[in-house]
Design a protein around this motif. Structure first.
Motif: not given
Ligand code: MLT
Length: 313
Positions: A48-51, A69-75, A96-98, A230-232, A277-282
């Motif tokens: 998954v990602r964050s959605a 597996g979380r393809a990103g950082v936030g859990l 991965s996306n820092v 960071a996070r909403g 719209p949550h583009l930080g890692a995009s």
């Molecule tokens: C993260 O936590 O990795 C970023 O916010 C990007 C994402 O949610 O994929």
């Protein structure tokens, strides 16, 4: 051979690695929570990602699940405790996306300070509003970093050449470690009182939820700019909109929201707000890294090997 259920878009590089390990890739993006619960039985891995909310119900439906597996950082969208209880490994892609997140943060700081989206929109609409969009220099301002982890440090490094004073609050980082990064550690309230720009780089936890709510926003400088990539839910959107309305804040840039996808927020449509719209890692680079790193972790977990980025091993 395992079945890997991919619930959100994963870079091709990651999909190729999973296939190369001989796994059956089941790409099922855009499913509702009910549809995902129906799809998960029999899958050994979920990516998954964050959605996607990986909650108790989804984990319970995952009768064969070995790894998430979380393809990103936030859990914050994965119930790690519930996964642990069920013996399901959770891993992420912490590096991965820092860089992308840090670059996005600096971009938003500059954009917000100079009203670039608003001026662009006005001109695109045929209005030459040169006198309306006067901005603020970053030079010699104080930038307050809330959370001096990986992204916070990269932001410090990237904004330092603007000749700013860097201060930070992070209860988990020592003053020595901050100093080595060119940052002075200060108490939370001092950061609010001194910063011209405040940037958030902490996870959303019980401790950080609504950290910048009405009470703490009232302690900020009236011209202060706040950037949240960071996070909403760490910055209270309604309280921030109210503070802007009353002239107690200079501007807000937000990339993340208490509820996502967000099509409605008290911050939207304001002239003193920049919202994305949550583009930080995009970025292509971050997504390639996230896809590759998470595929490597998932392959290790499915092979029964040690998983370096496991968070609950
Ligand atoms: C993260 O936590 O990795 C970023 O916010 C990007 C994402 O949610 O994929």
């Amino acid at each position: 051979m395992a079945r890997v259920l991919v619930a959100e878009t994963l870079a091709d590089a990651g999909l190729r690695l999973l296939s190369a390990a001989g796994h059956d890739i089941d790409i099922r993006t855009g499913l509702s929570p009910d549809e995902l619960r129906d799809a998960i039985p029999g899958a050994q891995a979920l990516v998954v990602r964050s959605a996607t909310q990986v909650d108790v119900d989804l984990l319970a439906a995952g009768d064969s699940l070995v790894v998430v597996g979380r393809a990103g950082v936030g859990l914050d969208n994965v119930d790690v405790a519930a996964a642990t209880e069920r013996g399901v490994l959770v891993c992420n892609a912490p590096f991965s996306n820092v860089v992308s997140a840090a670059e996005m943060t600096v971009a938003l700081m500059l954009t917000l300070a100079r009203h670039i989206p608003q001026a662009h929109q006005a001109l695109s609409d045929g209005r030459w509003e040169r006198s309306r969009w006067g901005g603020m220099e970053i030079y010699r301002k104080t930038v307050g970093i809330l959370g001096l982890g990986r992204v916070g440090r990269l932001v410090a490094q990237r904004i330092a050449p603007f000749d700013v004073a860097l201060i930070a609050y992070d209860p988990y980082v020592s003053a020595e470690s901050a100093r080595a990064a060119g940052v002075d550690m200060v108490p939370f309230e001092e950061l609010l009182a001194r910063s011209d720009i405040i940037t958030l780089h902490m996870p959303r936890t019980a401790e950080t939820a609504d950290l910048l709510g009405a009470e703490n926003l009232a302690k900020c400088r009236p011209h202060a700019l706040i950037v949240n990539t960071a996070r909403g839910g760490i910055l209270d959107e309604a309280a921030a909109a109210q503070a802007l309305e009353e002239g107690r804040l200079g501007g807000v840039a937000v990339d993340v929201y208490a509820t996502e996808p967000a099509t409605d927020s008290p911050l939207f449509g304001r002239p003193d707000v920049v919202a994305t719209p949550h583009l930080g890692a995009s970025t292509t680079e971050a997504q390639d890294r996230a896809g590759t790193q998470i595929a490597e972790q998932v392959n290790l977990a499915l092979a029964g090997d040690p998983v370096p980025y496991a968070v609950n091993a």
